[in-house]
Every structure is written in C-alpha cells, then in structure tokens.
Scaffold this motif. Structure first.
Motif, short mmCIF file in Angstrom:
data_model
loop_
_atom_site.label_atom_id
_atom_site.label_comp_id
_atom_site.label_asym_id
_atom_site.label_seq_id
_atom_site.Cartn_x
_atom_site.Cartn_y
_atom_site.Cartn_z
N ASP A 2 0.80 -1.23 0.00
CA ASP A 2 0.00 0.00 0.00
C ASP A 2 0.82 1.27 0.00
N ILE A 3 2.08 1.21 0.43
CA ILE A 3 2.87 2.42 0.64
C ILE A 3 4.21 2.28 -0.08
N SER A 4 4.55 3.31 -0.85
CA SER A 4 5.86 3.34 -1.49
C SER A 4 6.92 3.58 -0.43
N SER A 5 7.98 2.73 -0.43
CA SER A 5 8.94 2.78 0.66
C SER A 5 10.31 2.32 0.19
N ASP A 6 11.36 2.92 0.77
CA ASP A 6 12.72 2.47 0.55
C ASP A 6 13.14 1.42 1.57
N ILE A 7 12.30 1.15 2.56
CA ILE A 7 12.62 0.17 3.59
C ILE A 7 12.56 -1.24 3.02
N GLY A 8 11.63 -1.49 2.12
CA GLY A 8 11.48 -2.81 1.51
C GLY A 8 10.77 -2.70 0.18
N GLU A 9 10.51 -3.86 -0.43
CA GLU A 9 9.88 -3.92 -1.73
C GLU A 9 8.52 -4.61 -1.63
N ARG A 10 7.69 -4.35 -2.62
CA ARG A 10 6.34 -4.90 -2.64
C ARG A 10 6.34 -6.42 -2.68
N GLU A 11 7.37 -7.01 -3.33
CA GLU A 11 7.42 -8.45 -3.46
C GLU A 11 8.08 -9.15 -2.28
N ASP A 12 8.56 -8.41 -1.28
CA ASP A 12 9.22 -9.03 -0.14
C ASP A 12 8.26 -9.92 0.64
N GLY A 13 8.73 -11.12 0.98
CA GLY A 13 7.93 -12.02 1.80
C GLY A 13 8.31 -11.98 3.27
N GLN A 14 9.47 -11.37 3.56
CA GLN A 14 9.92 -11.25 4.93
C GLN A 14 10.93 -10.11 5.03
N LEU A 15 11.13 -9.62 6.23
CA LEU A 15 12.10 -8.58 6.50
C LEU A 15 13.19 -9.14 7.41
N LEU A 16 14.43 -8.86 7.05
CA LEU A 16 15.57 -9.34 7.83
C LEU A 16 15.85 -8.39 8.99
N GLN A 17 16.16 -8.97 10.14
CA GLN A 17 16.54 -8.20 11.33
C GLN A 17 17.82 -8.85 11.88
N GLN A 18 18.96 -8.28 11.49
CA GLN A 18 20.23 -8.95 11.72
C GLN A 18 21.31 -7.97 12.13
N GLY A 19 22.17 -8.42 13.02
CA GLY A 19 23.37 -7.68 13.40
C GLY A 19 24.55 -8.63 13.50
N LYS A 20 25.74 -8.17 13.03
CA LYS A 20 26.88 -9.06 12.98
C LYS A 20 28.16 -8.29 13.25
N VAL A 21 29.02 -8.85 14.11
CA VAL A 21 30.34 -8.30 14.39
C VAL A 21 31.36 -9.37 14.03
N SER A 22 32.36 -8.99 13.20
CA SER A 22 33.35 -9.96 12.72
C SER A 22 34.76 -9.50 13.06
N TYR A 23 35.62 -10.48 13.25
CA TYR A 23 37.05 -10.21 13.42
C TYR A 23 37.82 -11.15 12.51
N ARG A 24 38.73 -10.59 11.71
CA ARG A 24 39.49 -11.39 10.76
C ARG A 24 40.98 -11.08 10.87
N ASN A 25 41.76 -12.14 10.72
CA ASN A 25 43.22 -11.97 10.60
C ASN A 25 43.73 -13.01 9.59
N GLU A 26 44.99 -13.31 9.67
CA GLU A 26 45.59 -14.14 8.63
C GLU A 26 44.97 -15.53 8.56
N HIS A 27 44.61 -16.12 9.70
CA HIS A 27 44.13 -17.49 9.72
C HIS A 27 42.73 -17.64 10.30
N TRP A 28 42.13 -16.56 10.86
CA TRP A 28 40.85 -16.69 11.55
C TRP A 28 39.81 -15.74 10.95
N ASP A 29 38.61 -16.24 10.87
CA ASP A 29 37.45 -15.41 10.53
C ASP A 29 36.37 -15.75 11.55
#
Length: 813
Positions: A373-400
């Motif tokens: 019903d509403i034009s939005s930049d938050i999602g699209e009309r065809e979206d079946g779900q909305l993602l709610q995610q947060g991620k913190v990563s640390y990387r070095n030569e041998h570890w991810d």
C-alpha cells in the motif's frame, strides 16, 4: 530529491563587477566631428605625462589623465568577462592582461566626469563589455554604463539597462538585467542585482530557469535573493514556482546551498495526482546537523490517505556509515481497518582497526500489507519477509570469527514462524598450503535458537554446536583442474521439548557425526570452429564424485534448513540443503559440460551448460526409493547475437517422469531506440509438492503449479516522446498478474507523463470460489522540471510493480 543548484545565482552576479587591476596600456578610439571616418589610437601612458588641459567646457574632451584616473580608481573592481565558457585557470589568466577601451567619442568635464559614447567596448583579453555609454562621475567616484549594456565572461553573459559601480563602497548595481549561464543550463532576470564586493549579492524581483531562450515553461521567482559565498548559501524570500508564468506553489522562504557545504532548509516540493491516493503534495526539509550526519524529513499529504511523515537520518563516524529510515501514516483513511501505518529500517556497515567489521540490517513494519500500500525504501512490494540482523566480525591471517543475531518479520499470514538466532558465534580457521598441495580449515559455530510459534509442534528453544574440520588437495594446470576434499561434520543438539505436544521422533539430546568426501575434475579444451568462421569454441567437461553416508536425522528439527536451488550449478554442490540440520546422504556422480563460443574479438556470444547426477545407491539419495537412479537433466544457456538479439534460458527435465519440472526463458530484441522482451517461467505442482510441500500450504498459492508469461517493451519515438509497457499473465490460474503502460514527453527543461498500472492485490483461493482475484488500478499524472541536477515531481520508477524488467543474459565480457 535533489537540492537547489549551488552556484547558478552566484555566477549571475559576477558580470556586474567592473575592471580590476586595470593595465596602463589602454587605447581609446576617438572619432572627431572633423573626421568621422578616421580612428585615433591614444596610449594613455604617454597622454598622462603630456596632458596640461584644464578646460571645464563640456564640449572639450576630457584629458587622458582623467581616463587613466578612471581606470586606476577601479583597481579593486572586477570585470571577469569572456565570450565563452572558460576553465577557471583561463579566466584568471585573462585578468592579468591589458585593458582596452574603444568608443566612437570621448568627452567630459575636467575633474567632474568623463564619458565614452557610441559603441563603447571594454575588453581585457577575451573578456568584453559593450554599452551605448560609460561615464565616470568623479565627485561621486561612481562609474555608470547605460544603454543596452552587454557583458560576457567565462561563466555568464548579461544584458541590462544600467550598470553602476560605486568605487568607494565597492558596490555594483545592475538594473533590469537578463543573464545567461555559459557553463551550465541556467538563465533568468532581475529588476536589480546588487553586489557588495565579491562575496555577497542581492537580487530584487529575480528569477531563474534551466529552459532555453524563448521557452518560459517554468521558472523560480523570488522577491529577494541573498547570496553569501563566504557562508556558501543562498536565501530566497517569498519564492514561488511558476509554469507558463502561472504560480503553482509558494513558500515564505527557501535556503539553498551554493557551495559544497550542506545547508538546512526546504528542498523542492513535489506535486502529483493518482486515482489510488488522490492529489499529493510532498514537502521535504533538509537538516544539516553536523559535518558527519544529517537528516531529511518529508511531509507528504495524500487527499485519499492523509498525512504521511518520512525521515532519513544518515551518519558517518569511526565505526562506519549507516542510515535510519522511518515512515508514519496516521490513521490511514483508505484502509481504516489497518489503523496507523509505520515502518522503520536501519542499516550500518563499518570496518575499523583493520580487522573488525560491523554490519546491521534491520527492518520492521506495522502490518504485512505495508509495502503493498505504501511506497517505501525500507522494503519492496514483493518481499515475503524482512531481515533483522546484526553481525560483528574479526578477521586476521588465519581466523574469521563472528557474532551474529538474526530474526525475521514474516509478511504473510502463515503460522509457521521461523527461528531466531540469539546468538550465533562462528569461528573459521583456515591454513592454505599447510603442506605442498594440501589446504586445511575448520568451520565451527555455536547457535542458540528460539521461536514464538504457539502451535507447540516444534521445540521452543534449542542449542546447536557444530565443528567441521576439512582438508583439500587442489591440483591445477592450464588445461584442467582436480580437487579432492574430505570433511568430518560433528554436531551436538540440545532441544527443549517440554511444551511440544507431538514430539514424533525428536530427542532432547542428539550427537551426530557424518563424514563427507568429494572429488571434482574439470578440463579446458579449445578449438577453432569449422561451421562458424572466425569463432573459437571451448569445451569444459566436469565430473564430481560425492559420498555422504546415510544417517537417520528425524530426531533433529530443521531450524535453519532450506532446500537449495537445483539448477546446473547446483549439480556440483556438496550440500542439498542450507544449514547443517539436514545433511542429505549421497553416493553419486555428477557430470556435465559447458561449451562457449567466442567471436574474432574474443567476445563471448553463446554458452550452453548441461548435466545431471547419477545416484550409485538410490537408498542413500534421501528421496523416495521408487525414484530413478538419475536426477533431472539441468540445462542453462545464454545467447547474444550481434548485440541486438539476446536470450537466456534454463530447464530441468525429469527423464523418469518424462516431464519438464521447471523452466525459465527470456528473449529480447533491442534495436536503436526500442526493445521488446518476452519471458516465461514454469514449475510443476508435483515438483513443488516434492520440494516445499511440507513447509508451505500450496493450495493457498496455486492449484496446478506455476506458469507465468510476461511481455515488456519500450520505444523512444522521438527526442521528446517515449512509451513503454509491461504485461504479466498466469496461464495456470488464468488471471492477469500485473500491467503497466506509460507515455512520457520530455523537453529541454520539463517533462510530463501519464502512467497506468493494474496490480493483483490478492488472489486467495483463486479458482476455488468467487469473487476471485482482487486488483487495484491507478492512473497517475506526473509533471516536473529538468535542470540544476534535480527533478521536480514524482520519479516515474516502475509504478510499484513487483514484476519488471530483468536482464535476459549475462556473459563474461
């Protein structure tokens, strides 16, 4: 929406400034009454030294010394004039060149005034000013140019009735002036243009437009415009937007930037009309809160819906960049049963201290029909779900390593709610070249799952611990590659079954260990084709053996398991499902090949990939034992004929059932200013039942599978006229999905368009009972301006259609 242009109006003032750093080497053309045909060139350097005439008669010519005084007194003024657009360096170089003055006659009163008359032309290098007369009033220390005053410089050219400069106050005034920008599309007029030095300007009753000469389609008119170059902002008082000199909207004031510095103020309002939402007025306001963050708020009034408020907050700091978006529509008048409508979205991405990365992607809306019903930049009309995610990563030569939290908002009426990850801790250790031709890695993660599903048919909470060491032996040459890999999958589950009413085979504690082995080889063959002159053909046969022993996993619930796509490229995966909850057994050989055709310029024109899987032991393929030992044939192809005919297609053919399980095909013809595209997608109901039937109620979606066709096209009729349209139809359900038609007219400075859309709004139980599908039609009218880096009006977009244009092919080069 784009901001007001930053420099146009500022440039329109510069022509009012008089000659600065005037050079002594100046000449005057003087036609005496006795000899109208002769021209006398006078060097003011010499005349200044020889002049002793003290006559006060008006008919007497002013001594050359007074002319020198006129020019030297203007040493702090600027006539930065040229007849064409010049780079800044060229304009500065012109300032240092000698200044010449030419006129039909020169007369004056010694000590009071001196006047050039007739075809007066002042030049400095390529800079130029023309006037009927130019007069120096010595007692007022003022210079006045009158009559058809024309000025040109590297940025602008102007025509005015009068140009006056006070040498004491450093103020220049142009009266009844018209200006034209030389380096950008912009022109306008003003009754009075007043300049104080080089940094502050005022326009009285001024206007500006990007339309060409003799085209007054639109313009911005303001009673007063103040331009402060030092502060890099322009303030318009009582500005109004006019179409064909008819006022359309009005604001009490408008502040716009004229430099790189962002400024707080109103942006251009937007007006539109559509049969769905009615008349619309959209007014955005920009807030420059700090150098590293800002805010834009937009008030949008819809006659059929009410007032909607949108906000977008952006920031940039040492942790990265991000933005927060929010939308609020109080008491939606069109859908009162849904009450207040709102949506929020937050995204962040940042890398800091080289090894750390932070990612956030969160969105939530008030109801499942929000994007419909509403034009939005938050999602699209065809979206079946909305993602709610947060991620913190640390990387070095041998570890991810990473820490992840994830949830979803479903935009459907299903009661099968997904699991949240709160949280998941992952660690991936990798050591390439541990030994010659031996790579080593370990994948591990610990995950806590929870759900709000109230049906009591699955665990409410669960903990999963997974560790997966692996070794890889890669062998590569110019003509082929072979890679063998062995992995050991160890997983522990703790499942909370206290509230589960039907536990089936689920166990509270599960320990599972499964080995996995695969070996993959590819050859790269090449030859010159015999049936296509100048073409090169490659053949890339590929074979893979995969072994995963069968293990009963019915005591484990599927927490984050999804069936992966089974196209050609999926034939050579090691996993049939995403996640690790369900490890499909395998004792199989995948085989296939890809052939490519390159023209004489080594541009890929066609490729074709085909293959299938042979199950050595059908009892371990995790399917119905009655199934064939062969999987469906998977075929993918891309085609590009002479850059005007394009094709992409793919299908899966089940040889045991002798039917096509799924297929997709797109062909496009593009020539000159037009294109037409046809596409088709097909999936059988039996294939859907077999793959996703356990997790989705297919009866609410389709009765006989998916069979949808689309036709799209567009054509640029002329420089100004453009048409395009699209139509999608479901041949299984015998209903139209979406339709769009648009006609637009675009001139040099404005555009107008009419758009018709008809979109499927709901098709619950289509074909089972009446009333059947529900559609929403909308006819919208858009009008806007072009210029100054902005579009006034609603962007055409795709009308909010869920289906639209897709690129029909993708070749490597």
């Amino acid at each position: 929406m784009s901001k007001f242009p930053r420099t146009w109006l500022a440039l329109s003032i510069t022509a009012a400034l008089l000659v600065t750093n005037a050079q002594a080497e100046t000449s005057v053309q003087e036609n005496s009454p006795e000899d109208q045909g002769s021209v006398a060139n006078v060097d003011l350097n010499d005349s200044q030294n020889d002049s002793t005439d003290n006559s006060t008669t008006e008919q007497d010519s002013a001594p050359a010394a007074e002319l020198t005084a006129l020019l030297s007194a203007a040493k702090d003024q600027t006539f930065d004039l040229t007849s064409q657009c010049l780079p800044p360096d060229d304009a500065e170089q012109a300032n240092s060149q000698p200044t010449n003055v030419e006129a039909d006659s020169l007369d004056g009163i010694n000590g009071k005034e001196a006047t050039y008359r007739g075809n007066v032309e002042v030049t400095q290098g390529t800079k130029r000013v023309n006037a009927d007369s130019v007069t120096l009033y010595q007692d007022q220390n003022t210079i006045v140019a009158k009559g058809n005053v024309k000025m040109t410089n590297g940025q602008i050219q102007t025509v005015s009735d009068t140009a006056t400069t006070n040498l004491d106050t450093d103020v220049t005034t142009l009266e009844m002036a018209n200006y034209q920008l030389l380096c950008q599309s912009g022109r306008g007029d003003a009754k009075v243009i007043r300049a104080e030095g080089k940094l502050y300007y005022e326009l009285k009753d001024g206007s500006i437009t990007s339309c060409p000469e003799d085209d007054n389609s639109w313009r911005l008119v303001s009673s007063s415009i103040e331009i402060d170059q030092e502060a890099e902002e322009a303030t318009l008082y009582n500005p109004r937007f006019e179409i064909q000199q008819v006022p359309v909207f009005y604001l009490p004031w408008l502040t716009v930037p004229i430099g790189d510095t962002r400024k707080t103020g109103f942006l251009y309002p937007t007006v539109a009309y559509g049969t769905s939402d009615g008349a619309e007025l959209e007014v955005p306001i920009y807030w420059n809160l700090a150098p590293n963050y800002d805010l834009e708020t937009t008030f949008k009034y819809m006659s059929e819906r009410g007032l909607q408020t949108d906000a977008q907050f952006r920031y940039l700091n040492t942790w990265g960049r991000g933005q927060i978006e929010a939308q609020y529509l109080a008491n939606d008048q069109k859908y009162p049963e849904l009450g207040d409508r709102w949506g929020v979205g937050y995204t962040h991405y940042g890398v800091f201290d080289r090894n750390w990365k932070v990612e956030v992607d969160y969105a939530k809306v008030s109801d499942i029909y929000f994007f419909r019903d509403i034009s939005s930049d938050i999602g699209e009309r065809e979206d079946g779900q909305l993602l709610q995610q947060g991620k913190v990563s640390y990387r070095n030569e041998h570890w991810d390593t990473s820490l992840l939290v994830r949830d979803f908002q479903l935009l459907s009426t299903t009661t099968n709610l997904p699991y949240r990850m709160l949280p998941q801790l992952s660690a991936h250790y990798f050591y390439p070249q541990l030994m010659p031709n031996l790579d080593f890695d370990v994948i591990s993660h610990v995950t806590q799952f929870s759900t709000d599903d109230a049906r009591k048919v699955k665990p409410k909470d669960a903990t999963r611990v997974h560790i997966e060491p692996g070794v890889t032996i890669p062998l590569n040459t110019t003509w082929g590659s072979w890679e063998s890999e062995g992995r050991l999958l160890g997983t522990y589950y703790h499942q909370d079954l206290d509230d589960v009413t039907d536990k089936k085979n689920l166990d509270s504690e599960v320990v599972r260990t499964i080995p996995e082995f695969r070996s993959t080889g590819t050859l790269f063959l090449e030859r010159d084709t015999t049936f296509l002159d100048g073409y090169t053909q490659t053949l890339e046969p590929k074979v893979q053996y995969l072994y995963v022993p069968y293990e009963d996993q019915s005591n484990i619930y599927d927490y984050d398991t999804t069936l992966l796509q089974t196209d050609y490229y999926g034939l050579f995966r090691t996993r049939k499902y995403s996640g690790v909850d369900k490890i499909a057994a395998a004792n199989q050989v995948s085989y296939g090949a890809t052939t490519r055709f390159y023209d004489s310029n080594y541009k890929e024109r066609m490729n074709l990939s085909f293959g299938q899987i042979y199950y050595i032991n059908s009892n371990t393929n995790d399917t119905d034992p009655t199934d064939s030992n062969y999987s469906a044939w998977a075929i993918e192809s891309d085609f590009n004929f002479n850059d005007y005919l394009f094709y992409h297609g793919g299908l899966q053919y089940d040889i045991s059932a002798e039917e096509i399980q799924l297929a997709n095909s797109t062909i496009e013809y593009r020539q000159g200013a037009g294109y037409v595209q046809a596409n088709y997608r097909y999936v059988t109901r039996s294939y859907l039942d077999k793959t996703v039937g356990n997790s989705i109620n297919l009866d609410n979606i389709t009765t006989d599978g998916i069979s949808q066709a689309g036709l799209l096209g567009g054509y640029k009729i002329s420089k100004n006229w453009n048409v395009n349209g699209q139509y999608f139809y479901d041949t299984t359900e015998n209903i139209m999905l979406e339709a769009l038609a648009r006609v637009t007219y675009t001139s040099d400075c404005w555009y107008v368009g009419i758009t018709y859309t008809d979109q499927l709004r709901s098709w619950d139980n289509v074909g089972i009972h009446t009333p059947g599908p529900e559609y929403e039609e909308n006819i919208s009218f858009n009008v806007g301006i072009i210029g100054f880096g902005t579009n006034f009006g609603t962007d055409f977009g795709d009308g909010g259609n869920a289906l639209g244009y897709g690129r029909p092919f993708y070749l490597n080069n």
